[in-house]
Design an enzyme around this catalytic site. Structure first.
Site, PDB file in Angstrom:
ATOM      1  N   CYS A  88       3.117 -64.072 -10.170  1.00 23.49           N
ATOM      2  CA  CYS A  88       4.050 -64.578 -10.545  1.00 23.49           C
ATOM      3  C   CYS A  88       4.287 -66.362 -10.951  1.00 23.49           C
ATOM      4  O   CYS A  88       5.155 -66.440 -11.181  1.00 23.49           O
ATOM      5  CB  CYS A  88       5.223 -64.281  -9.553  1.00 23.49           C
ATOM      6  SG  CYS A  88       5.386 -62.402  -9.148  1.00 23.49           S
ATOM      7  N   HIS A 341      14.156 -62.733 -13.130  1.00 24.46           N
ATOM      8  CA  HIS A 341      12.520 -62.770 -12.845  1.00 24.46           C
ATOM      9  C   HIS A 341      11.788 -61.840 -13.828  1.00 24.46           C
ATOM     10  O   HIS A 341      11.031 -61.091 -13.342  1.00 24.46           O
ATOM     11  CB  HIS A 341      12.253 -62.540 -11.229  1.00 24.46           C
ATOM     12  CG  HIS A 341      10.876 -62.962 -11.141  1.00 24.46           C
ATOM     13  ND1 HIS A 341      10.261 -63.831 -11.469  1.00 24.46           N
ATOM     14  CD2 HIS A 341       9.998 -62.724 -10.053  1.00 24.46           C
ATOM     15  CE1 HIS A 341       8.946 -63.920 -10.911  1.00 24.46           C
ATOM     16  NE2 HIS A 341       8.757 -63.205  -9.939  1.00 24.46           N
TER      17      HIS A 341
END
Lengths: 394, 465
Positions: A88, A341
């Site tokens: 991420c 996200h």
């Protein structure tokens, strides 16, 4: 080589994050790219190197597997283009690599496009399916992103003697902040009761303590401070941009792991503060975008980033220090909790937010008198962290 | 002398009340008993391994053989015993691995042949027996049937728990209970017929022949263990020789159910635990004939296991839950097939089956999963393998509600094992809502999934009661 004062950000762009059912991977990249290009005031032929940030390439469509996934939709051929994936923290690592190219003189104008298409399938078919279908056949099986971060919150509550309240307060703060951000995935605030009573995703994390699964793209164009100055752009300087790696697929097997923070964040922050010459982060940083994939993550980030003493992250939110009105506002964009996200785009979106705030162009969510901002991008439960410190050039 | 050195009992903790079975098929108000239910992550092989671990097989340093008795082997072509041997945390693995199958007396067959092998070679053989018994849904067949395992270590030794004194065997063909090779569910013929001409007749003849062959009178037999179809039949058989079953033996019938090939051994172990030193226990194992094995108790049992296993239980809340655990509910939900690899399976046997940790020979640090370079001192390729330990303490945990599971929740924990390793595993068969930091967990061998067309086995934690 320090990156301090060697790289200027001159253009940023960002799509709306969320359920972009009417846009595909390429559409979103085109949107954020053209916005950044217009912002930078340069033409496509001036870009001489590019980086594509996509964490989880779509094997079905072959989107995001190589630099060609960037070149095709943007018609940017004939220049070196690299695909970056680093869990991420993919987005900020792509910027870091591009910044090194600019700082070394290898590229004059570098473009970074972060993009992730996750909502062509239901949310569970995206990240949960990934951990079921891929990874080791048996070792570590059952570990999901919410589950791995939940294990920190379980430990944090046991050791610090707190209940779920401070974590719910993170969600309330960030969802309120996101309600001021037109590009956020969620547009509305939530109450603390709603957070505490939401369906459980991975105990002790409820639904509103988890980032949504989102589509989105963000773009950044960088150059040298000298070129930026000659272009008379309202540019923002990179004061530090670091990355640190910790154990990847098995922090839950690491007996030195206290489950109260992330060594990768601590290391990346230490390097960044050293690079930027920051002695007291709490006082010298005006605002921050930190990786709040889950509410516990933001609490331990406060401690890992030295915004507060070790063990007092829960107080930092509970006492309101990180709200818009607090002395160190965190995630005024809404963070991952509200903005969403789309993995490869997230780190790039954080830099977009910092630049927008530092330029005083953040509209309803604009903070007053901000000069130094910090962005923190975390991946893989804590296996990779990147910290950026940006400031106004003047 | 040849005898049982030690033994282990493994009963699944999940229980289904007979009243829930009757209610589901429309016969409410019946049934005071209950049965064991192997969970979705269990099969005969995993239960057999857990039986061996309950027998503390992990404390052995060497075994010559591993025999596995089951009518529900997870593979029709491929040895269960050979795979089970790979779960043992020592080298070399047993050379002589044999599967005994098809007959309900497969377990006593294996004990009998192990006894012969040991008599000839002086060796030590571990024997596990387990069955997971499937019956037609929404019938009363599930009543009186259960799932379970037991294991013994048979060896030439000076001080066994019980000495194997004498044996007879008798073959007899009858359609009593059976499954054709493609059948999933148990088939049974008319009950009065099979009791009269099957069980009752065969066991009586076997007992008579045994007394004659052994030159013994009935009063020299102090306990008889029989895998009877139900408690009534057991009591009827024992009454004829003025014996009564041990209280825990009766509980096997009322609380567990007939567990197939392991049921005779469980009956025997319940009687063995109740017997006094010097007493004779005759194990009559029925199935396509019958075996008789006479044991004499030789030593006190330090930690009796039957009662503990009987008392460790988690009730299913409904028959529906039983169907779901047994994958009997038809669904068209999308299934996420995990990645797997037969090649990785081969390469990682020590890591995944035996759950061996690595110990660095340079600095002594103990790590898991396996690496080439020591995390503490950076030495390359200088590891020995050490057992990871069977117990640990929960450092932290979660309950995941998105990961697919027939139970809805997938609990998992990082726990500090006695070896010093921090181990992360799923948690199964526990009161998930009461998991807490600091609790003691044991590890239990489980089936993780069936991707790749084969069974993917590994370990999970279970919170200890």
């Amino acid at each position: 080589m320090s990156l301090k004062n060697k790289v200027a950000i001159i253009g940023v762009g960002c799509t709306k994050f969320g359920e972009n059912f009417d846009l595909d991977y390429k559409d979103m990249l085109v949107e954020s790219y053209t916005e950044a290009l217009e912002d930078a005031g340069i033409g496509p032929k001036e870009i001489d190197a590019a980086w594509l940030a996509t964490a989880f390439p779509d094997m079905a469509h072959y989107e995001g597997n190589s630099g060609s996934s960037l070149a095709d939709p943007l018609n940017l051929f004939g220049i070196p283009t690299t695909h970056v994936t680093n869990y991420c923290a993919t987005g900020m690592d792509a910027i870091r690599n591009a910044a090194m190219a600019v700082a070394s003189g290898n590229a004059r104008f570098a473009y970074i496009g972060g993009v992730e298409k996750m909502r062509d399938v239901p949310p569970r078919d995206s990240l949960i399916a990934q951990v079921v279908k891929t990874g080791h056949p048996v070792v570590g099986k059952g570990a999901t992103a919410p589950g791995m971060f939940a294990m920190l919150e379980t430990r944090y509550m046991a050791v610090r003697g707190v209940d779920r309240t401070p974590f719910a307060e993170i969600s309330v703060k960030n969802h309120y902040n996101g309600s001021l951000n037109p590009k956020a995935h969620f547009g509305r605030p939530v109450t603390i009761d709603a957070v505490l009573n939401a369906p459980m995703i991975a105990y002790p994390l409820g639904l509103y303590e988890c980032t949504p699964v989102s589509d989105g793209s963000a773009s950044v164009i960088i150059t040298t401070p000298e070129i930026a100055k000659s272009l008379k752009k309202d540019s923002i300087l990179i004061k530090a941009l670091t990355l640190s790696i910790d154990s990847g697929w098995n922090p839950q097997f690491d007996k030195s792991n206290q489950f109260l923070g992330f060594k990768s964040t601590q290391n990346a922050a230490g390097m960044a503060y050293k690079e930027a010459g920051i002695k007291n982060p709490h006082d010298e940083i005006d605002f921050a975008e930190v990786h709040d994939c889950f509410t516990i993550t933001e609490v331990v980030n406060y401690e890992d980033l030295q915004f507060c003493p070790r063990g007092e992250g829960w107080k930092f939110i509970h006492e309101g220090h990180s709200t818009r009105e607090g002395e160190l506002p965190v995630n005024v964009s809404g963070g991952l909790q509200s903005s969403g996200h789309p993995i490869g785009a997230t780190g790039v979106r954080m830099v977009y937010e910092l630049v927008t705030q530092l330029r005083g162009k953040a509209g309803k969510r604009q903070l007053e008198n901000v000069r130094v901002g910090l962005a923190h991008n975390l991946g893989g439960p804590g296996s990779v962290a990147s910290v950026a410190i940006l400031s106004r050039a003047d | 002398m040849i005898g049982i050195e030690k033994y282990g009992v493994y009963l699944p903790v999940k229980r289904l009340k007979h009243s829930d079975i009757y209610a589901a098929i429309g016969l409410p108000g019946r049934g005071g008993g209950e049965r064991t239910v192997a969970s979705f992550d269990e099969d005969a092989l995993t239960m057999g391994v857990n039986g061996l671990y309950r027998a503390k097989i992990q404390e052995e340093s060497h075994l010559n053989g591993l025999f596995f008795a089951s009518t529900t082997n997870p593979y029709l072509e491929k040895s269960s015993a050979a795979l089970m041997a790979e779960t043992l945390p020592f080298e070399p693995k047993p050379d002589f691995t044999v599967d005994f199958s098809n007959s309900l007396r497969a377990c006593s067959n294996s004990v009998l042949l192990a006894g012969h092998t040991i008599a000839r070679t002086g060796r030590k053989i571990a024997i596990a027996a387990a069955d997971i018994r499937e019956t037609n849904p929404f019938t009363a067949d599930a009543v009186g049937i259960g799932d379970g395992a037991a294991a013994i270590v048979l060896a030439e030794c000076d001080q066994p728990v019980a000495e194997l004194k004498f044996e007879t065997t008798f073959s007899f063909e009858i359609l009593d209970t059976w499954r054709k090779s493609a059948d999933q569910f148990l088939r049974m013929t008319e009950p009065h017929f099979r009791f009269k001409y099957g069980f009752s007749d065969v066991v009586t003849k076997t007992f008579t022949n045994f007394l004659k062959s052994a030159g013994m009178t009935p009063d020299a037999v102090h306990h008889i263990a029989i895998n009877a179809p139900n408690a009534k039949m057991l009591l009827g058989m024992l009454k004829r020789v003025n014996l009564s079953p041990a209280p825990n033996t009766l509980r096997l019938y009322n609380e567990i159910g007939n567990t197939g090939v392991s049921f005779g051994l469980l009956n025997f172990l319940a009687e063995l635990e109740a017997a006094k030193i010097g007493e004779n226990i005759l194990w009559l194992d029925y199935g396509d004939g019958a075996n008789s094995l006479l044991f004499q108790k030789k030593a006190e049992i330090d930690v009796p296991q039957i009662e503990k296993a009987l008392n460790e239980k988690i009730y299913l809340n409904s028959y529906d839950q039983y169907l779901r655990l047994r994958n009997r509910v038809k669904t068209e939900e999308a299934v996420f097939e995990p990645f797997t690899s037969a090649v990785m399976n081969f390469r990682e046997k020590a890591q995944n089956y035996a759950l061996m940790a690595q110990q660095c020979k340079t600095c002594g640090d103990v790590i898991y999963p396996h690496e080439r370079i020591c995390k503490k001192c950076n030495t390359k390729d200088n590891f020995g393998l050490v057992p990871i330990g069977t117990e640990g303490k929960i450092f932290t945990f979660t309950r995941e509600y998105l990961f697919p599971s027939p139970e809805g929740v997938t609990a998992a924990a990082s726990a500090d094992m006695t070896s010093g390793v921090r181990l992360f595993l799923q948690i199964t068969d526990s009161d998930y809502d009461r998991i807490a930091v600091g609790q003691t967990v044991e590890r239990t061998f489980r089936k993780m999934h069936d991707a790749g067309g084969f069974h993917n086995y590994y370990w999970k934690f279970r919170v200890m009661g």
